[in-house]
Design a protein around this motif. Sequence first.
Motif, PDB file in Angstrom:
ATOM      1  N   UNK A 205      37.951  48.125  35.220  1.00  0.00           N
ATOM      2  CA  UNK A 205      39.258  48.235  34.577  1.00  0.00           C
ATOM      3  C   UNK A 205      39.806  49.630  34.829  1.00  0.00           C
ATOM      4  N   UNK A 206      41.119  49.726  34.974  1.00  0.00           N
ATOM      5  CA  UNK A 206      41.738  51.018  35.231  1.00  0.00           C
ATOM      6  C   UNK A 206      43.203  50.996  34.822  1.00  0.00           C
ATOM      7  N   UNK A 207      43.685  52.137  34.398  1.00  0.00           N
ATOM      8  CA  UNK A 207      45.118  52.301  34.145  1.00  0.00           C
ATOM      9  C   UNK A 207      45.815  52.924  35.350  1.00  0.00           C
ATOM     10  N   UNK A 208      45.022  53.311  36.376  1.00  0.00           N
ATOM     11  CA  UNK A 208      45.583  53.942  37.566  1.00  0.00           C
ATOM     12  C   UNK A 208      45.952  52.867  38.588  1.00  0.00           C
ATOM     13  N   UNK A 209      47.245  52.682  38.802  1.00  0.00           N
ATOM     14  CA  UNK A 209      47.677  51.636  39.718  1.00  0.00           C
ATOM     15  C   UNK A 209      47.306  51.952  41.164  1.00  0.00           C
ATOM     16  N   UNK A 210      47.166  53.246  41.503  1.00  0.00           N
ATOM     17  CA  UNK A 210      46.739  53.569  42.861  1.00  0.00           C
ATOM     18  C   UNK A 210      45.291  53.127  43.097  1.00  0.00           C
ATOM     19  N   UNK A 211      44.462  53.122  42.033  1.00  0.00           N
ATOM     20  CA  UNK A 211      43.087  52.655  42.186  1.00  0.00           C
ATOM     21  C   UNK A 211      43.026  51.150  42.426  1.00  0.00           C
ATOM     22  N   UNK A 212      43.997  50.427  41.890  1.00  0.00           N
ATOM     23  CA  UNK A 212      44.024  48.984  42.100  1.00  0.00           C
ATOM     24  C   UNK A 212      44.118  48.632  43.575  1.00  0.00           C
ATOM     25  N   UNK A 213      44.731  49.518  44.359  1.00  0.00           N
ATOM     26  CA  UNK A 213      44.852  49.296  45.799  1.00  0.00           C
ATOM     27  C   UNK A 213      43.477  49.211  46.465  1.00  0.00           C
ATOM     28  N   UNK A 214      42.472  49.758  45.830  1.00  0.00           N
ATOM     29  CA  UNK A 214      41.136  49.801  46.414  1.00  0.00           C
ATOM     30  C   UNK A 214      40.336  48.523  46.134  1.00  0.00           C
ATOM     31  N   UNK A 215      40.870  47.648  45.295  1.00  0.00           N
ATOM     32  CA  UNK A 215      40.147  46.437  44.902  1.00  0.00           C
ATOM     33  C   UNK A 215      40.416  45.285  45.872  1.00  0.00           C
ATOM     34  N   UNK A 216      39.485  44.334  45.921  1.00  0.00           N
ATOM     35  CA  UNK A 216      39.696  43.127  46.718  1.00  0.00           C
ATOM     36  C   UNK A 216      40.821  42.298  46.122  1.00  0.00           C
ATOM     37  N   UNK A 217      40.779  42.128  44.795  1.00  0.00           N
ATOM     38  CA  UNK A 217      41.837  41.430  44.073  1.00  0.00           C
ATOM     39  C   UNK A 217      42.040  42.129  42.738  1.00  0.00           C
ATOM     40  N   UNK A 218      43.230  41.929  42.150  1.00  0.00           N
ATOM     41  CA  UNK A 218      43.536  42.562  40.879  1.00  0.00           C
ATOM     42  C   UNK A 218      44.242  41.569  39.956  1.00  0.00           C
ATOM     43  N   UNK A 219      44.070  41.793  38.662  1.00  0.00           N
ATOM     44  CA  UNK A 219      44.856  41.101  37.643  1.00  0.00           C
ATOM     45  C   UNK A 219      45.646  42.161  36.894  1.00  0.00           C
ATOM     46  N   UNK A 220      46.973  42.077  36.939  1.00  0.00           N
ATOM     47  CA  UNK A 220      47.812  43.002  36.187  1.00  0.00           C
ATOM     48  C   UNK A 220      47.956  42.474  34.769  1.00  0.00           C
ATOM     49  N   UNK A 221      47.647  43.330  33.787  1.00  0.00           N
ATOM     50  CA  UNK A 221      47.668  42.935  32.384  1.00  0.00           C
ATOM     51  C   UNK A 221      48.808  43.615  31.648  1.00  0.00           C
ATOM     52  N   UNK A 222      49.431  42.848  30.764  1.00  0.00           N
ATOM     53  CA  UNK A 222      50.478  43.400  29.893  1.00  0.00           C
ATOM     54  C   UNK A 222      50.411  42.671  28.566  1.00  0.00           C
ATOM     55  N   UNK A 223      50.170  43.435  27.497  1.00  0.00           N
ATOM     56  CA  UNK A 223      50.110  42.885  26.145  1.00  0.00           C
ATOM     57  C   UNK A 223      49.168  41.695  26.051  1.00  0.00           C
ATOM     58  N   UNK A 224      47.981  41.848  26.640  1.00  0.00           N
ATOM     59  CA  UNK A 224      46.945  40.838  26.522  1.00  0.00           C
ATOM     60  C   UNK A 224      47.099  39.630  27.409  1.00  0.00           C
ATOM     61  N   UNK A 225      48.042  39.676  28.358  1.00  0.00           N
ATOM     62  CA  UNK A 225      48.287  38.538  29.246  1.00  0.00           C
ATOM     63  C   UNK A 225      48.213  38.984  30.703  1.00  0.00           C
TER      64      UNK A 225
END
Length: 328
Positions: A205-225
Amino acid sequence: MNRMAPPQGSPRGMDGPAIEVANLRRTFGENEAVAGVSFSVSRGEIFGLVGPDGAGKTTILRMLTAVLAPTSGEVRVLGLDAVRDGEAIKDRIGYMSQRFGLYPDLSVDENAAFYADLYGVGRAERDRRMAELLRFSGLAPFRCRRAGNLSGGMKQKLGLCCALIHSPEVLFLDEPTNGVDPVSRRDFWRILYRLLGDGVTILVSTAYLDEAERCSRVALLHEGRVIACSTPEGVKALFPGVLLSIRTPHARRAAGLLREAGLSHVAAYGDRIHAAVGETGEGERIVAEVLTAGGVSFQGVRPAEPSLEDVFMAQVARRGVDAREGGA
């Protein structure tokens, strides 16, 4: 900024997803912290839960690691039910929480030995595993140093070593680089890529969106969804329209003028502005006319690739519009 592409890991053990989450919910009194989340993580990949503070990342991780029971929904890790088979799951995973329990008065070696004992790792295996982990994390020269005297980045590496001491099949990391300097963040991700090469499945888990670029896949979360779930490139493809980048020394005023003109997803980044338009040529003309009429100087208007931050903000804004229209 050049980013390392996430390597393709080699799955270990059984077939099937390493993690399966279906309609997962968790409430605390009247507060719904996680609201019907679903996703799966393949074996041997690195999957990112990405979102701001309060998005539900930590609560989801605590349910996946059998620390917290869900209000409803299903969680399976390595084919095991996280509620019914929680203890069996804990033996096969590593979990590094936001405040990992290092003991500041113990040395690097002593901390690693303590966690080896907790997991029941035998002496011969413990010594071999400790030497391997400390060498590949770069901590071998600091084996006798007290954990309390380590830098922030070195503490995170030691925490990772402790979470890996029993050779887990799945590794859960809760914002492991939060507050860590950029060089240590880069080194930490290099270690994670090496683990992928060994077939370890990683959920971070991360709050850094630039780190998400390093993942194979990502789930963007907002207010528990989950508001988007795909590869980083797949998520970027969700951006509505064309993104224009405008460079100007008066970014704040320029952004205000573009918003007043009806452009959507306008955001300022230093001396640059990002704004969404329907098509490139017409959008460039509108931007130039608006800024010129407003007396704002600018140096070029050109198409740009949306970042994950651009997509996140656009998706949040769209959900807000849908909610208002649905309640009208």
